[in-house]
Design a protein around this motif. Structure first.
Motif, PDB file in Angstrom:
ATOM      1  N   TYR A  82       2.926  37.529  -4.467  1.00 52.99           N
ATOM      2  CA  TYR A  82       3.885  37.157  -5.217  1.00 52.99           C
ATOM      3  C   TYR A  82       4.859  36.393  -4.218  1.00 52.99           C
ATOM      4  O   TYR A  82       5.000  35.059  -4.446  1.00 52.99           O
ATOM      5  N   LEU A  83       5.264  37.323  -3.367  1.00 51.49           N
ATOM      6  CA  LEU A  83       6.199  36.521  -2.118  1.00 51.49           C
ATOM      7  C   LEU A  83       5.348  35.644  -1.438  1.00 51.49           C
ATOM      8  O   LEU A  83       6.143  34.621  -0.907  1.00 51.49           O
ATOM      9  N   ARG A  84       4.181  35.674  -1.174  1.00 54.90           N
ATOM     10  CA  ARG A  84       3.651  34.819  -0.401  1.00 54.90           C
ATOM     11  C   ARG A  84       3.428  33.500  -1.123  1.00 54.90           C
ATOM     12  O   ARG A  84       3.702  32.180  -0.675  1.00 54.90           O
ATOM     13  N   ASN A  85       2.939  33.535  -2.401  1.00 55.54           N
ATOM     14  CA  ASN A  85       3.075  32.220  -3.339  1.00 55.54           C
ATOM     15  C   ASN A  85       4.396  31.422  -3.525  1.00 55.54           C
ATOM     16  O   ASN A  85       4.540  30.418  -3.228  1.00 55.54           O
ATOM     17  N   ARG A  86       5.531  32.134  -3.438  1.00 55.14           N
ATOM     18  CA  ARG A  86       7.194  31.880  -3.759  1.00 55.14           C
ATOM     19  C   ARG A  86       7.178  31.161  -2.105  1.00 55.14           C
ATOM     20  O   ARG A  86       7.829  30.087  -2.103  1.00 55.14           O
ATOM     21  N   LEU A  87       6.866  31.749  -0.974  1.00 58.00           N
ATOM     22  CA  LEU A  87       7.160  31.137   0.346  1.00 58.00           C
ATOM     23  C   LEU A  87       6.431  29.923   0.692  1.00 58.00           C
ATOM     24  O   LEU A  87       7.071  28.939   0.977  1.00 58.00           O
ATOM     25  N   LEU A  88       4.950  29.834  -0.005  1.00 52.14           N
ATOM     26  CA  LEU A  88       4.253  28.832   0.188  1.00 52.14           C
ATOM     27  C   LEU A  88       4.852  27.473  -0.691  1.00 52.14           C
ATOM     28  O   LEU A  88       4.841  26.300  -0.374  1.00 52.14           O
ATOM     29  N   SER A 343       6.461  12.837  -0.262  1.00 50.97           N
ATOM     30  CA  SER A 343       6.880  14.185   0.204  1.00 50.97           C
ATOM     31  C   SER A 343       5.873  15.297  -0.334  1.00 50.97           C
ATOM     32  O   SER A 343       5.713  16.242   0.425  1.00 50.97           O
ATOM     33  N   TYR A 344       5.546  15.136  -1.732  1.00 50.72           N
ATOM     34  CA  TYR A 344       4.983  16.120  -2.357  1.00 50.72           C
ATOM     35  C   TYR A 344       3.474  16.120  -1.697  1.00 50.72           C
ATOM     36  O   TYR A 344       2.926  17.195  -1.414  1.00 50.72           O
ATOM     37  N   HIS A 345       3.281  14.918  -1.728  1.00 53.17           N
ATOM     38  CA  HIS A 345       1.576  15.114  -1.040  1.00 53.17           C
ATOM     39  C   HIS A 345       1.547  15.205   0.235  1.00 53.17           C
ATOM     40  O   HIS A 345       0.431  15.747   0.901  1.00 53.17           O
ATOM     41  N   THR A 346       2.461  14.973   1.107  1.00 56.53           N
ATOM     42  CA  THR A 346       2.367  15.125   2.540  1.00 56.53           C
ATOM     43  C   THR A 346       3.111  16.893   2.994  1.00 56.53           C
ATOM     44  O   THR A 346       2.422  17.218   3.972  1.00 56.53           O
ATOM     45  N   ILE A 347       3.887  17.286   2.343  1.00 57.57           N
ATOM     46  CA  ILE A 347       4.663  18.462   2.668  1.00 57.57           C
ATOM     47  C   ILE A 347       4.112  19.623   1.595  1.00 57.57           C
ATOM     48  O   ILE A 347       3.666  20.720   2.145  1.00 57.57           O
ATOM     49  N   GLU A 348       4.212  19.304   0.397  1.00 52.96           N
ATOM     50  CA  GLU A 348       4.190  20.378  -0.569  1.00 52.96           C
ATOM     51  C   GLU A 348       2.830  20.584  -0.866  1.00 52.96           C
ATOM     52  O   GLU A 348       2.315  21.818  -0.716  1.00 52.96           O
ATOM     53  N   GLU A 349       1.823  19.636  -1.264  1.00 49.35           N
ATOM     54  CA  GLU A 349       0.738  20.001  -1.805  1.00 49.35           C
ATOM     55  C   GLU A 349      -0.246  20.823  -0.852  1.00 49.35           C
ATOM     56  O   GLU A 349      -0.993  21.736  -1.325  1.00 49.35           O
ATOM     57  N   PRO A 350      -0.297  20.297   0.528  1.00 54.88           N
ATOM     58  CA  PRO A 350      -1.168  21.342   1.135  1.00 54.88           C
ATOM     59  C   PRO A 350      -1.182  22.655   1.289  1.00 54.88           C
ATOM     60  O   PRO A 350      -2.025  23.564   1.407  1.00 54.88           O
ATOM     61  N   PHE A 351       0.273  23.236   0.879  1.00 54.83           N
ATOM     62  CA  PHE A 351       0.589  24.496   1.184  1.00 54.83           C
ATOM     63  C   PHE A 351       0.369  25.150  -0.150  1.00 54.83           C
ATOM     64  O   PHE A 351      -0.145  26.189  -0.350  1.00 54.83           O
ATOM     65  N   LEU A 352       0.674  24.382  -1.399  1.00 56.53           N
ATOM     66  CA  LEU A 352       0.324  24.829  -2.557  1.00 56.53           C
ATOM     67  C   LEU A 352      -1.158  25.293  -2.925  1.00 56.53           C
ATOM     68  O   LEU A 352      -1.618  26.023  -3.563  1.00 56.53           O
ATOM     69  N   ARG A 353      -1.971  24.640  -2.096  1.00 59.06           N
ATOM     70  CA  ARG A 353      -3.590  24.876  -2.237  1.00 59.06           C
ATOM     71  C   ARG A 353      -3.793  26.314  -1.654  1.00 59.06           C
ATOM     72  O   ARG A 353      -4.705  26.574  -2.017  1.00 59.06           O
ATOM     73  N   LEU A 354      -2.955  26.882  -0.827  1.00 57.75           N
ATOM     74  CA  LEU A 354      -3.071  28.168  -0.233  1.00 57.75           C
ATOM     75  C   LEU A 354      -2.455  29.269  -1.163  1.00 57.75           C
ATOM     76  O   LEU A 354      -2.872  30.588  -0.866  1.00 57.75           O
ATOM     77  N   ARG A 355      -2.071  29.062  -2.272  1.00 59.10           N
ATOM     78  CA  ARG A 355      -1.817  30.136  -3.109  1.00 59.10           C
ATOM     79  C   ARG A 355      -2.740  30.922  -3.885  1.00 59.10           C
ATOM     80  O   ARG A 355      -4.017  30.586  -3.866  1.00 59.10           O
TER      81      ARG A 355
END
Length: 384
Positions: A82-88, A343-355
């Protein structure tokens, strides 16, 4: 934005879009007035002039959504995942904004300022020293809620909604006790634990009501939506009239304003989540995209507004005040939307795929009619 722990809910993304848009309009009108544009004088424009109410919607929606996830997983949340997902979800963009803030303020930076990563809403945080990164104050409150939520959810599911009501009563006591001790109590209620934590709790309470009365809410949603919107608009008008933010440093109305605000938004969330008629498909896709990129939009729009104010200024293509203002809103909103998408596609999305999933594994739920319909239509077109 799709979650790995709950079936995708377009209505939630649409509410995220609404929250981000209200905050944008609030900051736009501040910049517009600063450039010499006319102010919105009527209290009924309070939904714009007090558009910071979008932050209240964000907080209440967080409580609602996370409680729905906890209910879906029977209260079982693996805390580490849960915390890992929140951090990502939060850290990549937030750290980017924090580094921008410390770069801007390099001449005054002190090593201990790094501790403001945990408390952007307190003291003289680097992010609050410039309008470009000023919106980041909310992130610390979100993170505090994230840390506590698995425990709050477990105790709520064990004890029922009464547990949340007990917390709300305690928060009311803290609010009353704190008034008069802090000379700038309005700002205290606006951006601290005392002023805002009850909004997360109100969202959790709304999720409990949604689960218990879901059938009735879906049946009566069309009749509930208009009064909910009217309550939110009337509340913002009252705040504009009697205790606008930036007015009195110790306005008594602010003692319980956040609680009233969150109850209005909780009602609206319940009505909108249960509202079954679909929006026109192009509009729905646009609003859902706005919800998907809302985190980037929220954190970056002030920088875009400041940039446009500094280098473009007032735009008067028609010479008619309200038309010129509408043109400026459209230009600034479009530019902020494009920046947020980048910003979403550059910064957020790559990390969201690691959830990962942070609840117990479940059998896949059968697809809904809305999920099946495009495949059915594609099959029909193929055979014809």
């Amino acid at each position: 934005m799709r979650s790995m722990n709950l079936r995708y809910q377009p209505r939630v993304d649409q509410l995220r879009w609404l929250a981000a848009t209200l905050v944008f309009l609030y900051h736009f009108q501040l910049e517009y007035r600063g450039l010499g544009g006319a102010a919105l004088a009527t209290p009924w424009a309070g939904i714009v002039t007090e558009g910071h109410t979008g932050v209240g919607l964000f907080f209440t929606l967080s409580g609602f959504l996370f409680m729905r996830i906890a209910q879906h997983n029977d209260g079982v949340l693996r805390y580490g995942d849960y915390l890992r997902n929140r951090l990502l979800r939060i850290a990549p963009l937030f750290l980017t904004i924090f580094l921008v803030a410390t770069s801007i303020g390099r001449d005054d930076f002190q090593p201990q300022d790094l501790l403001y990563l945990l408390a952007t809403n307190l003291g003289h945080a680097p992010t609050s020293a410039t309008v470009v990164t000023g919106a980041a104050w909310t992130i610390s409150l979100e993170c505090l809620f994230y840390l506590l939520f698995p425990f709050l959810a477990r105790f709520t599911l064990e004890r029922g909604a009464r547990y949340l009501l007990q917390w709300l009563a305690l928060m009311a006591f803290f609010k009353l006790a704190a008034y008069g001790v802090n000379r700038n109590s309005t700002l205290m209620y606006f951006c601290t634990f005392i002023g805002r934590f009850d909004q997360f709790l109100a969202g959790m309470l709304a999720a409990m009501l949604y689960r218990r009365h879901r059938a009735g809410l879906h049946r009566h949603a069309p009749w509930l939506l208009a009064p909910a919107a009217a309550l939110v608009i009337a509340g913002s008008a009252a705040l504009h009239r009697f205790a606008p933010f930036g007015g009195s440093p110790a306005a008594p109305l602010w003692i319980f304003w956040s609680l009233f605000e969150s109850f209005g938004w909780a009602w609206f969330i319940l009505a909108w989540a249960a509202f079954e008629p679909r929006l026109p498909r192009p509009l729905e896709r646009m609003l859902c995209h706005g919800g998907k990129v809302s985190f980037s939009f929220y954190l970056l729009h002030m920088g875009m507004l400041h940039l446009l104010a500094e280098h473009v200024g007032l735009v008067r293509p028609s010479g008619i005040g309200w038309i010129d203002a509408a043109v400026m809103v459209a230009l600034a909103y479009g530019a902020s939307w494009a920046l947020a998408t980048l910003s979403y596609h550059t910064i957020e999305e790559p990390f969201l795929r690691l959830r990962r999933r942070y609840g117990p594994a479940r059998a896949a739920a059968p697809p809904t009619l809305d999920e099946v319909r495009p495949r059915m239509q594609a099959g029909i077109r193929k055979w014809h």
